[in-house]
Design a protein around this motif. Structure first.
Motif, PDB file in Angstrom:
ATOM      1  N   ARG A  97      97.068  31.300  11.740  1.00  0.00           N
ATOM      2  CA  ARG A  97      96.366  32.192  10.814  1.00  0.00           C
ATOM      3  C   ARG A  97      96.071  33.544  11.475  1.00  0.00           C
ATOM      4  O   ARG A  97      96.181  34.593  10.833  1.00  0.00           O
ATOM      5  CB  ARG A  97      95.054  31.544  10.364  1.00  0.00           C
ATOM      6  CG  ARG A  97      95.214  30.305   9.480  1.00  0.00           C
ATOM      7  CD  ARG A  97      95.527  30.662   8.036  1.00  0.00           C
ATOM      8  NE  ARG A  97      95.632  29.475   7.203  1.00  0.00           N
ATOM      9  CZ  ARG A  97      94.633  28.984   6.479  1.00  0.00           C
ATOM     10  NH1 ARG A  97      93.456  29.578   6.484  1.00  0.00           N
ATOM     11  NH2 ARG A  97      94.810  27.908   5.744  1.00  0.00           N
ATOM     12  N   LEU A  98      95.689  33.521  12.750  1.00  0.00           N
ATOM     13  CA  LEU A  98      95.341  34.763  13.438  1.00  0.00           C
ATOM     14  C   LEU A  98      96.558  35.659  13.661  1.00  0.00           C
ATOM     15  O   LEU A  98      96.458  36.886  13.604  1.00  0.00           O
ATOM     16  CB  LEU A  98      94.694  34.458  14.795  1.00  0.00           C
ATOM     17  CG  LEU A  98      93.234  33.982  14.778  1.00  0.00           C
ATOM     18  CD1 LEU A  98      92.814  33.565  16.177  1.00  0.00           C
ATOM     19  CD2 LEU A  98      92.318  35.076  14.253  1.00  0.00           C
ATOM     20  N   THR A  99      97.702  35.049  13.946  1.00  0.00           N
ATOM     21  CA  THR A  99      98.890  35.828  14.296  1.00  0.00           C
ATOM     22  C   THR A  99      99.801  36.105  13.115  1.00  0.00           C
ATOM     23  O   THR A  99     100.780  36.852  13.261  1.00  0.00           O
ATOM     24  CB  THR A  99      99.702  35.104  15.386  1.00  0.00           C
ATOM     25  OG1 THR A  99     100.082  33.794  14.924  1.00  0.00           O
ATOM     26  CG2 THR A  99      98.879  34.943  16.661  1.00  0.00           C
ATOM     27  N   ASP A 100      99.500  35.531  11.959  1.00  0.00           N
ATOM     28  CA  ASP A 100     100.359  35.726  10.788  1.00  0.00           C
ATOM     29  C   ASP A 100     100.275  37.171  10.294  1.00  0.00           C
ATOM     30  O   ASP A 100      99.210  37.642   9.907  1.00  0.00           O
ATOM     31  CB  ASP A 100      99.940  34.761   9.680  1.00  0.00           C
ATOM     32  CG  ASP A 100     100.791  34.915   8.437  1.00  0.00           C
ATOM     33  OD1 ASP A 100     101.944  35.373   8.571  1.00  0.00           O
ATOM     34  OD2 ASP A 100     100.300  34.593   7.336  1.00  0.00           O
ATOM     35  N   SER A 101     101.400  37.846  10.322  1.00  0.00           N
ATOM     36  CA  SER A 101     101.452  39.239   9.865  1.00  0.00           C
ATOM     37  C   SER A 101     102.118  39.372   8.499  1.00  0.00           C
ATOM     38  O   SER A 101     102.297  40.478   7.991  1.00  0.00           O
ATOM     39  CB  SER A 101     102.216  40.101  10.885  1.00  0.00           C
ATOM     40  OG  SER A 101     103.527  39.604  11.086  1.00  0.00           O
ATOM     41  N   GLY A 102     102.490  38.242   7.902  1.00  0.00           N
ATOM     42  CA  GLY A 102     103.097  38.269   6.581  1.00  0.00           C
ATOM     43  C   GLY A 102     104.593  38.520   6.631  1.00  0.00           C
ATOM     44  O   GLY A 102     105.148  38.960   7.636  1.00  0.00           O
ATOM     45  N   GLY A 103     105.264  38.209   5.534  1.00  0.00           N
ATOM     46  CA  GLY A 103     106.698  38.408   5.454  1.00  0.00           C
ATOM     47  C   GLY A 103     107.296  37.537   4.371  1.00  0.00           C
ATOM     48  O   GLY A 103     106.611  36.694   3.787  1.00  0.00           O
ATOM     49  N   SER A 104     108.583  37.728   4.110  1.00  0.00           N
ATOM     50  CA  SER A 104     109.250  36.917   3.089  1.00  0.00           C
ATOM     51  C   SER A 104     110.681  36.578   3.488  1.00  0.00           C
ATOM     52  O   SER A 104     111.447  36.108   2.660  1.00  0.00           O
ATOM     53  CB  SER A 104     109.257  37.658   1.741  1.00  0.00           C
ATOM     54  OG  SER A 104     109.913  38.918   1.862  1.00  0.00           O
ATOM     55  N   SER A 105     111.024  36.804   4.754  1.00  0.00           N
ATOM     56  CA  SER A 105     112.389  36.530   5.214  1.00  0.00           C
ATOM     57  C   SER A 105     112.504  35.106   5.740  1.00  0.00           C
ATOM     58  O   SER A 105     111.502  34.433   6.017  1.00  0.00           O
ATOM     59  CB  SER A 105     112.778  37.509   6.324  1.00  0.00           C
ATOM     60  OG  SER A 105     111.983  37.294   7.480  1.00  0.00           O
ATOM     61  N   ILE A 106     113.737  34.642   5.907  1.00  0.00           N
ATOM     62  CA  ILE A 106     113.971  33.322   6.492  1.00  0.00           C
ATOM     63  C   ILE A 106     113.405  33.277   7.908  1.00  0.00           C
ATOM     64  O   ILE A 106     112.774  32.292   8.306  1.00  0.00           O
ATOM     65  CB  ILE A 106     115.481  32.998   6.498  1.00  0.00           C
ATOM     66  CG1 ILE A 106     115.962  32.738   5.059  1.00  0.00           C
ATOM     67  CG2 ILE A 106     115.778  31.790   7.383  1.00  0.00           C
ATOM     68  CD1 ILE A 106     117.433  32.437   4.952  1.00  0.00           C
ATOM     69  N   ALA A 107     113.624  34.333   8.669  1.00  0.00           N
ATOM     70  CA  ALA A 107     113.112  34.377  10.039  1.00  0.00           C
ATOM     71  C   ALA A 107     111.595  34.248  10.069  1.00  0.00           C
ATOM     72  O   ALA A 107     111.032  33.562  10.929  1.00  0.00           O
ATOM     73  CB  ALA A 107     113.545  35.675  10.714  1.00  0.00           C
ATOM     74  N   TYR A 108     110.926  34.894   9.117  1.00  0.00           N
ATOM     75  CA  TYR A 108     109.464  34.819   9.073  1.00  0.00           C
ATOM     76  C   TYR A 108     108.999  33.397   8.810  1.00  0.00           C
ATOM     77  O   TYR A 108     108.118  32.872   9.511  1.00  0.00           O
ATOM     78  CB  TYR A 108     108.914  35.750   7.992  1.00  0.00           C
ATOM     79  CG  TYR A 108     107.483  35.437   7.617  1.00  0.00           C
ATOM     80  CD1 TYR A 108     106.436  35.738   8.485  1.00  0.00           C
ATOM     81  CD2 TYR A 108     107.181  34.810   6.400  1.00  0.00           C
ATOM     82  CE1 TYR A 108     105.117  35.427   8.150  1.00  0.00           C
ATOM     83  CE2 TYR A 108     105.873  34.500   6.067  1.00  0.00           C
ATOM     84  CZ  TYR A 108     104.843  34.815   6.937  1.00  0.00           C
ATOM     85  OH  TYR A 108     103.551  34.495   6.614  1.00  0.00           O
TER      86      TYR A 108
END
Length: 217
Positions: A97-108
């Motif tokens: 939760r702390l390190t999640d910067s968001g995204g929508s890619s497969i890599a994310y």
């Protein structure tokens, strides 16, 4: 995280070296100064150990006593943690939760799942087209352009580890509830996520409520 602390005996010897010299300040083990230094040495050792432990608890990946403080700042625990999470799984969820910067890619999403302790792959779907499909491929309609499938192990097992686990934790625990819950909370709004576990196909295991829907757009 390993912390360097002094032993009670080291503190005792240090205290004795700080005493004045003279007959009444005997360093004999049975003399009063030495016995008092032994008592004080154990006190300093306990205080030192507690201070060193604070360095460990200051980091969410290793926090135990301060873990509830980290969780409270992130709105945890929540249903994603499951009914009886281990200390290690709670630590991973806090770090994620702390390190999640968001995204929508497969890599994310694969990196996000890895931070929770799950090794996944992702399958994307495209509507059927005569010029790119083979005879064996299923006839996906336009709705499948908005679906994607998370492929995960059939059963993720977390084993008790002597140097990491804690008293009263089970010797082994199973489940992928945290993975599904956390990913569903981050899935792009216009898409449908499907979970497949070790060899299962998409049909029959996708997210409840979408079977028979005409459009996922």
């Amino acid at each position: 995280m390993s912390n360097i602390t002094f032993s009670a005996e080291a503190f005792r010897q240090a205290l004795l070296r700080l005493l004045p010299s003279g007959a009444i300040w005997s360093r004999d083990p049975d003399a009063l100064p030495s016995r008092l230094a032994g008592v004080w040495g154990r006190t300093f050792f306990r205080n030192g150990a507690r201070a060193a432990n604070l360095l460990t608890d200051a980091f969410p990946a290793t926090a135990v006593e301060l873990l509830p403080e980290w969780e409270a700042s992130l709105g945890l625990p929540d249903p994603c943690a499951g009914t009886d999470p281990t200390i290690a799984s709670r630590q991973r969820q806090v770090v994620t939760r702390l390190t999640d910067s968001g995204g929508s890619s497969i890599a994310y999403f694969t990196a996000f799942a890895a931070s929770l302790g799950y090794d996944i792959t992702i399958t994307e779907f495209v509507p059927a087209r005569v010029d790119i499909m083979t005879v064996e491929e299923p006839l996906y309609d336009e709705s499948w352009a908005y679906a994607w499938q998370v492929n995960a192990p059939a059963s993720v097992v977390s084993y008790f580890e002597v140097d990491q686990s804690y008293v009263e934790e089970p010797l082994a625990s199973w489940g992928s509830s945290a993975l599904e819950c956390e990913l569903r909370a981050r899935v792009p709004a216009h898409t449908i996520i499907i979970f497949s576990y070790s060899g299962q196909g998409a049909v029959g295991i996708w997210d409840a409520g979408i079977w028979g829907r005409d459009s996922w757009g």
